[in-house]
Design an enzyme around this catalytic site. Structure first.
Site, PDB file in Angstrom:
ATOM      1  N   THR A 113       0.814  -1.224   0.000  1.00  0.00           N
ATOM      2  CA  THR A 113       0.000   0.000   0.000  1.00  0.00           C
ATOM      3  C   THR A 113       0.841   1.265   0.000  1.00  0.00           C
ATOM      4  OG1 THR A 113      -1.767  -1.099   1.179  1.00  0.00           O
ATOM      5  CG2 THR A 113      -1.745   1.274   1.335  1.00  0.00           C
ATOM      6  N   ASP A 115       1.890  -6.700  -4.552  1.00  0.00           N
ATOM      7  CA  ASP A 115       1.001  -6.692  -3.385  1.00  0.00           C
ATOM      8  C   ASP A 115       1.480  -7.874  -2.540  1.00  0.00           C
ATOM      9  OD1 ASP A 115      -2.308  -5.927  -2.818  1.00  0.00           O
ATOM     10  OD2 ASP A 115      -1.392  -7.626  -1.805  1.00  0.00           O
ATOM     11  N   SER A 116       1.584  -7.691  -1.239  1.00  0.00           N
ATOM     12  CA  SER A 116       2.202  -8.756  -0.442  1.00  0.00           C
ATOM     13  C   SER A 116       1.366 -10.030  -0.380  1.00  0.00           C
ATOM     14  CB  SER A 116       2.554  -8.254   0.959  1.00  0.00           C
ATOM     15  OG  SER A 116       1.422  -8.228   1.785  1.00  0.00           O
ATOM     16  N   SER A 117       0.132  -9.980  -0.868  1.00  0.00           N
ATOM     17  CA  SER A 117      -0.642 -11.224  -0.981  1.00  0.00           C
ATOM     18  C   SER A 117       0.029 -12.161  -1.980  1.00  0.00           C
ATOM     19  CB  SER A 117      -2.068 -10.932  -1.450  1.00  0.00           C
ATOM     20  OG  SER A 117      -2.671 -10.045  -0.561  1.00  0.00           O
ATOM     21  N   THR A 159       1.475  -4.895   4.135  1.00  0.00           N
ATOM     22  CA  THR A 159       1.266  -5.343   5.515  1.00  0.00           C
ATOM     23  C   THR A 159       0.653  -6.743   5.604  1.00  0.00           C
ATOM     24  OG1 THR A 159      -0.886  -4.235   5.531  1.00  0.00           O
ATOM     25  CG2 THR A 159       0.979  -3.013   6.440  1.00  0.00           C
ATOM     26  N   THR A 186      -1.389 -21.994  19.712  1.00  0.00           N
ATOM     27  CA  THR A 186      -2.713 -21.621  20.213  1.00  0.00           C
ATOM     28  C   THR A 186      -3.418 -20.607  19.298  1.00  0.00           C
ATOM     29  OG1 THR A 186      -3.934 -20.588  22.029  1.00  0.00           O
ATOM     30  CG2 THR A 186      -1.649 -19.903  21.772  1.00  0.00           C
ATOM     31  N   CYS A 225      -5.193 -18.384  20.532  1.00  0.00           N
ATOM     32  CA  CYS A 225      -5.253 -17.139  21.306  1.00  0.00           C
ATOM     33  C   CYS A 225      -4.186 -16.160  20.817  1.00  0.00           C
ATOM     34  CB  CYS A 225      -4.986 -17.406  22.789  1.00  0.00           C
ATOM     35  SG  CYS A 225      -6.218 -18.443  23.543  1.00  0.00           S
TER      36      CYS A 225
HETATM   37  N1  ASP Z   1      -2.670  -5.534   0.172  1.00  0.00           N
HETATM   38  C1  ASP Z   1      -1.601  -4.720   0.673  1.00  0.00           C
HETATM   39  C2  ASP Z   1      -0.359  -5.568   0.741  1.00  0.00           C
HETATM   40  O1  ASP Z   1      -0.178  -6.301   1.670  1.00  0.00           O
HETATM   41  C3  ASP Z   1      -1.942  -4.174   2.003  1.00  0.00           C
HETATM   42  C4  ASP Z   1      -0.879  -3.295   2.620  1.00  0.00           C
HETATM   43  O2  ASP Z   1       0.170  -3.047   2.105  1.00  0.00           O
HETATM   44  O3  ASP Z   1      -1.148  -2.809   3.704  1.00  0.00           O
HETATM   45  O4  ASP Z   1       0.447  -5.507  -0.149  1.00  0.00           O
END
Ligand code: ASP
Length: 345
Positions: free
Chosen positions: A16, A60-62, A92, A280, A282
């Site tokens: 992002t 994109d980190s996905s 993220t 876990t 949690c």
């Molecule tokens: N979809 C974005 C990613 O992980 C989200 C981000 O950067 O916050 O590349």
């Protein structure tokens, strides 16, 4: 403490922080590092050198994969002697996985590797990216009076908190404080001053210098228990051909339903050499399989404790150990010890 004569390599993978809205679809898309630099002219105000390397195209980190982790390890190792610290700009969504993986792959690390990103793109007025990036660079450049890195490990810096990378989890898709390190104290907090706590921790192998490790085996799965989980579901997952490791997300302190079929399926998987690690569900706390009968049955079935590990750390540690050809016995021993501060024993 000083940043004098520091040199930083900024590695831009995407996320992002460097995205812009597509005028047609409205969805966020990546843009180049040069554009990012234009949005943060403050980068030119540090009194040390900052070079950059960018993933082309940024991702994109996905879309992060072990191959990209290997690429990051290669970039850091090829440039290790030239820079005093590394900052990785990363989406993220999977940042905690990358930070965990790198903590195992960068064996003998003695310099800061700080991952950061943002919740709002850098071009947006209220962006958190500027602050995250500038403070990460400052931390990566900081050394003690003997010239040694203050934080010689893989970390995530986000919303004023510096955390051990392999202890973090993304906990919020909306707020600026997107990461939490529930089971380990923060390494530094940034306010008017940056206050460091509990830093300068070096892990095994540091005397021999950086020994980059590349092999990862992703024949692993995360199996999260829930009330009503079906026998066929567990049987199909544990029966996947080539499966070598399972991160079993259990309840509370490592507990699972007392169902004969479940224990039988798990002990059969362990007998077939599949490594099953108990973490876990949690957010905080640790696995203690001896505590309840519902946990003890797993221990007896051959399940290994993941202690207070995050799922991200357990998955990447398993991938690392399997990738290095460790036998189930070796993995059991290594899971019972801390490699890069990822568990509390
Ligand atoms: N979809 C974005 C990613 O992980 C989200 C981000 O950067 O916050 O590349």
């Amino acid at each position: 403490m000083t940043t004098a004569n520091a040199s930083i390599l900024l590695i831009y993978t995407g996320g992002t922080i460097g995205m812009i809205e597509n005028p047609v679809t409205g969805a966020l898309e990546n843009f180049s590092f040069d554009r990012l630099r234009q949005h943060i002219p403050e980068l030119g105000r540090f009194d040390f050198s900052i070079d950059s390397f960018q993933f082309d195209p940024p991702i994109d980190s996905s879309d992060m994969e072990p191959e990209a982790w290997q690429r990051l390890v290669r970039i850091i190792s090829d440039n290790y002697d030239r820079y005093s610290g590394f900052v990785i700009l990363h989406g993220t969504d999977t940042m905690a996985y990358t930070a965990s993986a790198l903590s195992f792959m960068l064996k003998g690390l003695d310099k800061p590797v700080i991952l950061t990103g943002s919740q709002l793109p850098i071009g947006v007025l209220r962006t958190d990216g500027r602050e995250n990036l500038l403070t990460s660079i400052e931390i990566a450049a900081t050394r003690d009076d003997e010239g040694r890195a203050l934080v010689p490990e893989v970390c995530i810096f986000f919303e004023n908190h510096l955390m051990r990378g392999n202890r973090t989890t993304k906990i919020n898709a909306e707020n600026f404080n997107a990461f939490r390190s529930s089971n380990y104290p923060v390494l530094a907090k940034a306010g008017i001053h940056i206050k460091y706590y509990n830093t300068a921790r070096r892990f095994s192998g540091v005397e021999e210098g950086l020994q980059p490790q590349y092999s990862m085996d992703s024949n692993v799965v995360v199996l999260k228990l829930f009330p009503g989980i079906k026998e066929q579901v567990v049987a199909s997952i544990l029966g996947i051909e080539g499966l070598k490791g399972v991160v079993l997300e259990t309840y509370g302190s490592g507990n699972a339903p007392r169902k004969e079929w479940l224990v039988n399926l798990i002990s059969d998987a362990c007998r077939r050499g599949i490594v099953v690690v108990n973490v876990t569900q949690c957010n905080g706390g640790t696995v203690e399989m001896e505590r309840y009968e519902t946990g003890y049955q797993l221990l007896q079935a051959g399940v290994i404790s993941g202690y207070d590990s995050t799922t991200e750390s357990a998955v990447t540690k398993l991938m690392f150990l399997l990738g290095h050809g460790c036998s189930p016995e070796d993995i059991r021993a290594r899971m019972n010890s801390s490699m890069a501060g990822e568990i509390t024993l």
